[in-house]
Motif scaffolding. Structure first.
Motif, PDB file in Angstrom:
ATOM      1  N   LYS A  41       0.824  -1.211   0.000  1.00  0.00           N
ATOM      2  CA  LYS A  41       0.000   0.000   0.000  1.00  0.00           C
ATOM      3  C   LYS A  41       0.858   1.261   0.000  1.00  0.00           C
ATOM      4  O   LYS A  41       0.444   2.305  -0.522  1.00  0.00           O
ATOM      5  CB  LYS A  41      -0.906   0.003   1.232  1.00  0.00           C
ATOM      6  N   ASN A  42       2.029   1.170   0.591  1.00  0.00           N
ATOM      7  CA  ASN A  42       2.868   2.364   0.760  1.00  0.00           C
ATOM      8  C   ASN A  42       4.044   2.428  -0.195  1.00  0.00           C
ATOM      9  O   ASN A  42       4.554   3.507  -0.492  1.00  0.00           O
ATOM     10  CB  ASN A  42       3.399   2.410   2.204  1.00  0.00           C
ATOM     11  N   LYS A  43       4.476   1.286  -0.685  1.00  0.00           N
ATOM     12  CA  LYS A  43       5.657   1.226  -1.563  1.00  0.00           C
ATOM     13  C   LYS A  43       5.174   1.014  -2.983  1.00  0.00           C
ATOM     14  O   LYS A  43       4.728  -0.065  -3.348  1.00  0.00           O
ATOM     15  CB  LYS A  43       6.564   0.065  -1.129  1.00  0.00           C
ATOM     16  N   LYS A  44       5.266   2.031  -3.826  1.00  0.00           N
ATOM     17  CA  LYS A  44       4.660   1.978  -5.149  1.00  0.00           C
ATOM     18  C   LYS A  44       5.681   2.201  -6.259  1.00  0.00           C
ATOM     19  O   LYS A  44       5.428   2.913  -7.211  1.00  0.00           O
ATOM     20  CB  LYS A  44       3.542   3.032  -5.240  1.00  0.00           C
ATOM     21  N   THR A  45       6.850   1.603  -6.155  1.00  0.00           N
ATOM     22  CA  THR A  45       7.811   1.681  -7.249  1.00  0.00           C
ATOM     23  C   THR A  45       7.438   0.653  -8.315  1.00  0.00           C
ATOM     24  O   THR A  45       6.666  -0.279  -8.062  1.00  0.00           O
ATOM     25  CB  THR A  45       9.230   1.397  -6.754  1.00  0.00           C
ATOM     26  N   GLU A  46       8.009   0.815  -9.496  1.00  0.00           N
ATOM     27  CA  GLU A  46       7.711  -0.120 -10.576  1.00  0.00           C
ATOM     28  C   GLU A  46       8.138  -1.531 -10.210  1.00  0.00           C
ATOM     29  O   GLU A  46       7.428  -2.506 -10.469  1.00  0.00           O
ATOM     30  CB  GLU A  46       8.392   0.352 -11.862  1.00  0.00           C
ATOM     31  N   GLN A  47       9.324  -1.669  -9.587  1.00  0.00           N
ATOM     32  CA  GLN A  47       9.798  -2.997  -9.209  1.00  0.00           C
ATOM     33  C   GLN A  47       8.913  -3.625  -8.147  1.00  0.00           C
ATOM     34  O   GLN A  47       8.624  -4.830  -8.186  1.00  0.00           O
ATOM     35  CB  GLN A  47      11.243  -2.915  -8.696  1.00  0.00           C
ATOM     36  N   SER A  48       8.446  -2.837  -7.207  1.00  0.00           N
ATOM     37  CA  SER A  48       7.571  -3.391  -6.167  1.00  0.00           C
ATOM     38  C   SER A  48       6.242  -3.842  -6.765  1.00  0.00           C
ATOM     39  O   SER A  48       5.652  -4.830  -6.311  1.00  0.00           O
ATOM     40  CB  SER A  48       7.336  -2.369  -5.058  1.00  0.00           C
ATOM     41  N   TYR A  49       5.776  -3.134  -7.785  1.00  0.00           N
ATOM     42  CA  TYR A  49       4.553  -3.573  -8.463  1.00  0.00           C
ATOM     43  C   TYR A  49       4.753  -4.944  -9.106  1.00  0.00           C
ATOM     44  O   TYR A  49       3.871  -5.802  -9.053  1.00  0.00           O
ATOM     45  CB  TYR A  49       4.145  -2.558  -9.523  1.00  0.00           C
ATOM     46  N   VAL A  50       5.901  -5.136  -9.747  1.00  0.00           N
ATOM     47  CA  VAL A  50       6.186  -6.429 -10.370  1.00  0.00           C
ATOM     48  C   VAL A  50       6.159  -7.535  -9.322  1.00  0.00           C
ATOM     49  O   VAL A  50       5.554  -8.595  -9.527  1.00  0.00           O
ATOM     50  CB  VAL A  50       7.544  -6.411 -11.099  1.00  0.00           C
ATOM     51  N   GLU A  51       6.794  -7.293  -8.186  1.00  0.00           N
ATOM     52  CA  GLU A  51       6.838  -8.304  -7.129  1.00  0.00           C
ATOM     53  C   GLU A  51       5.444  -8.601  -6.577  1.00  0.00           C
ATOM     54  O   GLU A  51       5.103  -9.757  -6.304  1.00  0.00           O
ATOM     55  CB  GLU A  51       7.777  -7.831  -6.021  1.00  0.00           C
ATOM     56  N   GLN A  52       4.636  -7.563  -6.424  1.00  0.00           N
ATOM     57  CA  GLN A  52       3.280  -7.766  -5.923  1.00  0.00           C
ATOM     58  C   GLN A  52       2.435  -8.566  -6.918  1.00  0.00           C
ATOM     59  O   GLN A  52       1.664  -9.453  -6.529  1.00  0.00           O
ATOM     60  CB  GLN A  52       2.624  -6.414  -5.656  1.00  0.00           C
ATOM     61  N   LEU A  53       2.577  -8.248  -8.205  1.00  0.00           N
ATOM     62  CA  LEU A  53       1.831  -8.989  -9.227  1.00  0.00           C
ATOM     63  C   LEU A  53       2.232 -10.461  -9.233  1.00  0.00           C
ATOM     64  O   LEU A  53       1.381 -11.348  -9.380  1.00  0.00           O
ATOM     65  CB  LEU A  53       2.069  -8.365 -10.606  1.00  0.00           C
ATOM     66  N   LEU A  54       3.524 -10.728  -9.074  1.00  0.00           N
ATOM     67  CA  LEU A  54       3.996 -12.103  -9.028  1.00  0.00           C
ATOM     68  C   LEU A  54       3.411 -12.850  -7.835  1.00  0.00           C
ATOM     69  O   LEU A  54       3.018 -14.017  -7.946  1.00  0.00           O
ATOM     70  CB  LEU A  54       5.527 -12.140  -8.979  1.00  0.00           C
ATOM     71  N   LEU A  55       3.350 -12.175  -6.701  1.00  0.00           N
ATOM     72  CA  LEU A  55       2.783 -12.812  -5.517  1.00  0.00           C
ATOM     73  C   LEU A  55       1.305 -13.131  -5.726  1.00  0.00           C
ATOM     74  O   LEU A  55       0.826 -14.208  -5.352  1.00  0.00           O
ATOM     75  CB  LEU A  55       2.967 -11.908  -4.301  1.00  0.00           C
ATOM     76  N   HIS A  56       0.571 -12.202  -6.332  1.00  0.00           N
ATOM     77  CA  HIS A  56      -0.842 -12.471  -6.627  1.00  0.00           C
ATOM     78  C   HIS A  56      -0.981 -13.666  -7.572  1.00  0.00           C
ATOM     79  O   HIS A  56      -1.876 -14.494  -7.416  1.00  0.00           O
ATOM     80  CB  HIS A  56      -1.492 -11.241  -7.250  1.00  0.00           C
ATOM     81  N   MET A  57      -0.079 -13.738  -8.555  1.00  0.00           N
ATOM     82  CA  MET A  57      -0.123 -14.842  -9.513  1.00  0.00           C
ATOM     83  C   MET A  57       0.157 -16.171  -8.816  1.00  0.00           C
ATOM     84  O   MET A  57      -0.574 -17.154  -9.009  1.00  0.00           O
ATOM     85  CB  MET A  57       0.888 -14.616 -10.634  1.00  0.00           C
ATOM     86  N   VAL A  58       1.215 -16.214  -8.030  1.00  0.00           N
ATOM     87  CA  VAL A  58       1.595 -17.452  -7.340  1.00  0.00           C
ATOM     88  C   VAL A  58       0.493 -17.914  -6.397  1.00  0.00           C
ATOM     89  O   VAL A  58       0.231 -19.113  -6.264  1.00  0.00           O
ATOM     90  CB  VAL A  58       2.926 -17.239  -6.578  1.00  0.00           C
ATOM     91  N   ASN A  59      -0.183 -16.952  -5.761  1.00  0.00           N
ATOM     92  CA  ASN A  59      -1.243 -17.296  -4.803  1.00  0.00           C
ATOM     93  C   ASN A  59      -2.621 -17.441  -5.452  1.00  0.00           C
ATOM     94  O   ASN A  59      -3.613 -17.610  -4.751  1.00  0.00           O
ATOM     95  CB  ASN A  59      -1.307 -16.224  -3.710  1.00  0.00           C
ATOM     96  N   PHE A  60      -2.687 -17.358  -6.785  1.00  0.00           N
ATOM     97  CA  PHE A  60      -3.957 -17.442  -7.513  1.00  0.00           C
ATOM     98  C   PHE A  60      -4.974 -16.420  -6.994  1.00  0.00           C
ATOM     99  O   PHE A  60      -6.167 -16.711  -6.886  1.00  0.00           O
ATOM    100  CB  PHE A  60      -4.547 -18.860  -7.407  1.00  0.00           C
ATOM    101  N   ASP A  61      -4.483 -15.233  -6.684  1.00  0.00           N
ATOM    102  CA  ASP A  61      -5.341 -14.176  -6.158  1.00  0.00           C
ATOM    103  C   ASP A  61      -5.874 -13.364  -7.332  1.00  0.00           C
ATOM    104  O   ASP A  61      -5.305 -12.341  -7.728  1.00  0.00           O
ATOM    105  CB  ASP A  61      -4.547 -13.285  -5.198  1.00  0.00           C
ATOM    106  N   ASN A  62      -6.981 -13.804  -7.895  1.00  0.00           N
ATOM    107  CA  ASN A  62      -7.541 -13.190  -9.095  1.00  0.00           C
ATOM    108  C   ASN A  62      -7.961 -11.739  -8.852  1.00  0.00           C
ATOM    109  O   ASN A  62      -7.631 -10.839  -9.627  1.00  0.00           O
ATOM    110  CB  ASN A  62      -8.736 -14.007  -9.586  1.00  0.00           C
ATOM    111  N   ILE A  63      -8.683 -11.510  -7.768  1.00  0.00           N
ATOM    112  CA  ILE A  63      -9.158 -10.160  -7.468  1.00  0.00           C
ATOM    113  C   ILE A  63      -7.985  -9.234  -7.197  1.00  0.00           C
ATOM    114  O   ILE A  63      -7.933  -8.103  -7.695  1.00  0.00           O
ATOM    115  CB  ILE A  63     -10.130 -10.184  -6.274  1.00  0.00           C
ATOM    116  N   GLY A  64      -7.032  -9.717  -6.400  1.00  0.00           N
ATOM    117  CA  GLY A  64      -5.862  -8.894  -6.097  1.00  0.00           C
ATOM    118  C   GLY A  64      -5.068  -8.534  -7.341  1.00  0.00           C
ATOM    119  O   GLY A  64      -4.627  -7.399  -7.510  1.00  0.00           O
TER     120      GLY A  64
END
Length: 292
Positions: free
Chosen positions: A85-108
């Motif tokens: 929520k607080n860290k919004k760099t491009e690299q952090s976005y990539v990491e967050q998207l990967l985590l959502h993918m790995v966890n099958f978090d469709n909404i996230g």
């Protein structure tokens, strides 16, 4: 996910944390507890991978491993959400998207994709975040850590966003020049092609989009049916340098007077010899200068 488990090298590749460091964290902080095969070979589970990805994200954002390692998984996940929520760099976005993918978090995943596009716009989002995401997904493919369906799922979400951006432009042809976009008949990955076609349409060009698996014979027929000023194609799938150069030479014979743009992983890696009227495109800003 891999049914046979992950090696420590897999964890290094996917998390960005060196294998030596992972071993130290195991011994010193009891971070992970790898299991062993019948032949006494250490391996890690899906849960180990998810824990490692979360911990590596927190450590890169200033948290001490000595503190994080003692937390339960739920606390780690909650802290990752707070960081997101607080860290919004491009690299952090990539990491967050990967985590959502790995966890099958469709909404996230979809919510975050929308947030990224709203913040950066489709152009910066594609170049700064989504293309980086697919490079990381390529790494996951190398160690067999994702299902093909996961890659297709992610690709199609981003693809839908680019198509929506194209549709929003309408059919305002300002320049009366045509650009033909296509992929050769062995190419499946059209996301970058779609994105570049969006840039051309936004600049007012008449975009003729053929998409995937276009036979070479169809390119020859196109020449006699429509006036085309520019050609754009991409090479992502495996191909050797000689085969690629042969294809480009044949394409030049068909379109001798058009400007031909090419891009893709294979172009960057193989650095083929280009005919005089060909131009390798490094990124979207360069392409915008060419057609501006």
């Amino acid at each position: 996910m891999k049914t046979e488990g992950y090696s420590i090298k897999d964890l290094e590749t996917l998390s960005g944390i060196k294998a030596h460091t992972i071993r130290i964290w195991e011994k010193r902080y009891d971070l992970l507890k790898p299991e062993r095969t019948d032949t006494n070979i250490r391996y890690y589970t899906d849960n180990d991978l998810k824990r490692m990805l979360n911990v590596s994200l927190l450590v890169r954002n200033g948290y001490k491993i000595s503190k994080v390692a003692g937390w339960e998984d739920e606390k780690i996940k909650g802290t990752v959400i707070d960081v997101a929520k607080n860290k919004k760099t491009e690299q952090s976005y990539v990491e967050q998207l990967l985590l959502h993918m790995v966890n099958f978090d469709n909404i996230g995943f979809q919510t975050l994709v929308n947030e990224i596009i709203e913040k950066f716009g489709i152009e910066e989002a594609m170049q700064g975040v989504f293309f980086g995401l697919f490079e990381r997904i390529g790494t996951y493919w190398q160690v067999g850590s994702i299902f093909p369906a996961q890659e297709h799922y992610v690709s199609n979400i981003i693809r839908q966003k680019v198509i929506a951006a194209i549709d929003s432009l309408g059919l305002n042809n300002e320049r009366d020049k045509s650009i033909l976009f296509y992929l050769p008949d062995n190419e499946l990955h059209e996301l970058s092609l779609l994105f570049y076609s969006y840039l051309a349409a936004k600049s007012g060009y008449n975009v003729i989009y053929l998409g995937q698996f276009v036979p070479f014979a169809d390119l020859e027929k196109m020449k006699s049916h429509i006036q085309i000023e520019y050609i754009f194609t991409a090479f992502i799938s495996s191909i050797n340098k000689e085969e690629l150069e042969h294809y480009l030479a044949n394409l030049k014979e068909v379109y001798q007077h058009q400007k031909v743009f090419i891009t893709g992983w294979q172009v960057r890696e193989l650095e083929p010899k280009l005919p005089r009227n060909f131009k390798a495109v490094k990124d979207y800003r360069e392409f915008k200068r060419f057609i501006g």
